[in-house]
Structure formats: C-alpha cells, structure tokens
Write an enzyme that holds these catalytic residues in place. Sequence first.
Site, PDB file in Angstrom:
ATOM      1  N   ASP A 102      -6.564   2.959   3.101  1.00  0.00           N
ATOM      2  CA  ASP A 102      -7.635   3.276   2.147  1.00  0.00           C
ATOM      3  C   ASP A 102      -8.758   4.053   2.832  1.00  0.00           C
ATOM      4  O   ASP A 102      -8.816   4.140   4.057  1.00  0.00           O
ATOM      5  CB  ASP A 102      -8.114   2.015   1.421  1.00  0.00           C
ATOM      6  CG  ASP A 102      -8.859   1.049   2.317  1.00  0.00           C
ATOM      7  OD1 ASP A 102      -9.881   1.445   2.897  1.00  0.00           O
ATOM      8  OD2 ASP A 102      -8.414  -0.108   2.432  1.00  0.00           O
TER       9      ASP A 102
HETATM   10  N1  URA Z   1      -4.960  -3.222   3.823  1.00  0.00           N
HETATM   11  C1  URA Z   1      -6.119  -2.716   3.356  1.00  0.00           C
HETATM   12  O1  URA Z   1      -6.967  -3.449   2.848  1.00  0.00           O
HETATM   13  N2  URA Z   1      -6.338  -1.404   3.449  1.00  0.00           N
HETATM   14  C2  URA Z   1      -5.434  -0.562   4.015  1.00  0.00           C
HETATM   15  O2  URA Z   1      -5.701   0.649   4.096  1.00  0.00           O
HETATM   16  C3  URA Z   1      -4.244  -1.101   4.513  1.00  0.00           C
HETATM   17  C4  URA Z   1      -4.020  -2.445   4.395  1.00  0.00           C
END
Ligand code: URA
Length: 234
Positions: A102
């Site tokens: 993310d």
């Molecule tokens: N978990 C998350 O919260 N974000 C990511 O980008 C990957 C795993």
Amino acid sequence: MRINKYLAEQGVASRRHVDEMIMAKRIKINGVIATLGIDVQEGDVITLDDQPIAVNEKDAEYYIMNKPKGVVCTVSDDRGRKTIMDFLPETSGRIFPVGRLDYATEGLLILTNDGDLAFRLTHPKTEIPKTYMAKIEGTLTEKDLNPIRSGVEIDGVLTKKCKAHIVETNKSYTKVHITITEGRNRQVRRMFEAIGKNVEFLKRVSIGQLKLSGLDRGQVRKLTQEEIAYLKGL
Ligand code: URA
C-alpha cells in the site's frame, strides 16, 4: 485462436492457468473482461490485473525493488502521485508489481512481465511466507499477539494462522516481526486494527527466501538467475 492456447503457445502461462485467471476475471482483452474459450486476434491488447502481459519468454524481465513509502504500486496514477515506474530503469519494458504494497508501506517488491509467475506467486494456494517489520503505536505484550497468530476477522473472513513476535517494546512503540502467507488488501495493518492497535510504520523485509537487504530505499536491481529459478520453483 482460443485465448488459453494462444497465451500457452506464447509461453505466458499453461492453458489451465490461463483458464483459472479468466475465471478469476483477471484477464481483459482490449479492456473487456475475457470469458472462457474466447478467441483472440493479432493486435489484441491482453492484460492481467490491468497490466499488459509479456507474450514472449525471451522478453521476460524480473526486478526486485525497495519501494519507499508515499509511492503508488501501479503503472500510472490519475492523481499524479509518484509510482513505482519512476524508480525503474528506462530500458525496462512493460512490467508490473507482483502482490502490491500500500501507499504508506515500504519494502520488498517483485516486478515482472511474466504473467505465469505473477499468477502463481499471487495465487492463494501458493501461500508464500511474507515477512514484515511493523512498528505499532504503544506497548504490546507477546500475549496481545495471540489473536493475530491464530486469526482475526477481516471483512467477515478469518486470517490464516501466522507467526509474530516482538522485537522491541517500550512506552511509546512496539516493533513486531510478522510473517503471513496471504496477500489480502492492507492485511497487516487491518490485523492490528482488529486488536485495536495502530501500525505507524510497515516494511516488507522478505518474500520466501528473497530478502530486501542490500537495497536502499527506491533502489531497484534485476533478479539473478538463481533468484528467478527459486521463485519459479515455489
Ligand atoms: N499489509 C499491509 O497492511 N500493507 C501492505 O502493503 C502489505 C501487507
């Protein structure tokens, strides 16, 4: 020619994998979701997860990147934010991220145009362990992590069993190493939210045996032949 035959002949994926990708609505032809058994013509644009897929094994490219936070894991962003493409060499072809991170999360990302590998690495059955370093606001005990280890509910579905342990804790924050085998959206952040905790910082440090070490933030390198062979064997 039938789409599964065509993509199999081009070395993208086996016919069965192509069919599975179609059933999961991950393949589009000229922007329209593909259906089983559909024919493709010369010049059609075929995408997997909205990214163009390689049609020739010799054109396959594989990279590892240390994605910084504040970067979107897409090929382009309609809000003008920095994307992972800003960090890739100009010579790289049309490649796409395998399993996204993310916007606020940093760390290890694999990029490729190899549709078959991307499909297998992101398939729920593959269950590749992915390890994250999570910095959590406030103090936590090992006992607090038990629900996370055994499974918490996200969107009404329990997360699978996972490994988690505290690396450091004090009055203001706790650092946790967590290894999950799924790849649900914002999974680690939401797992901690489920126990009432806020993730202040999140970094993916490994995917299987592939480690981030040696790559600075924003740095990219090609995967070695050994690393590619390892990923293909998973
Ligand atoms: N978990 C998350 O919260 N974000 C990511 O980008 C990957 C795993």
